[in-house]
Design an enzyme around this catalytic site. Sequence first.
Site: not given
Length: 100
Positions: A11, A52, A59
Amino acid sequence: MKGLKACYKSEAAFRQEVWLSVILIPLAMIFGKTGIEQSILIATVFLVLIVEILNSAIESVVDRIGDEYHVLSGAAKDMGSAAVWLSLMLLIVVWLIILI
């Protein structure tokens, strides 16, 4: 530790936030006048990282289910991103309130 490593590796946003925290945490120690102020400033930095990671997990699960678009999948991803945005706004507001 596996989760931190996986998130950092996959990420870009998390990597950026980690490097931002490398800058902000020492600044919190310098500019926070009391231990409480320093703690609050540092806590907001960690909150962004935590949110996050949770967003990345959402996701990943949605992407694992399938590539085809589904309204609920899109909504889940959008909500995760909104949570990250809100945590960043909280960081900015708290830092401005304490430092100004």
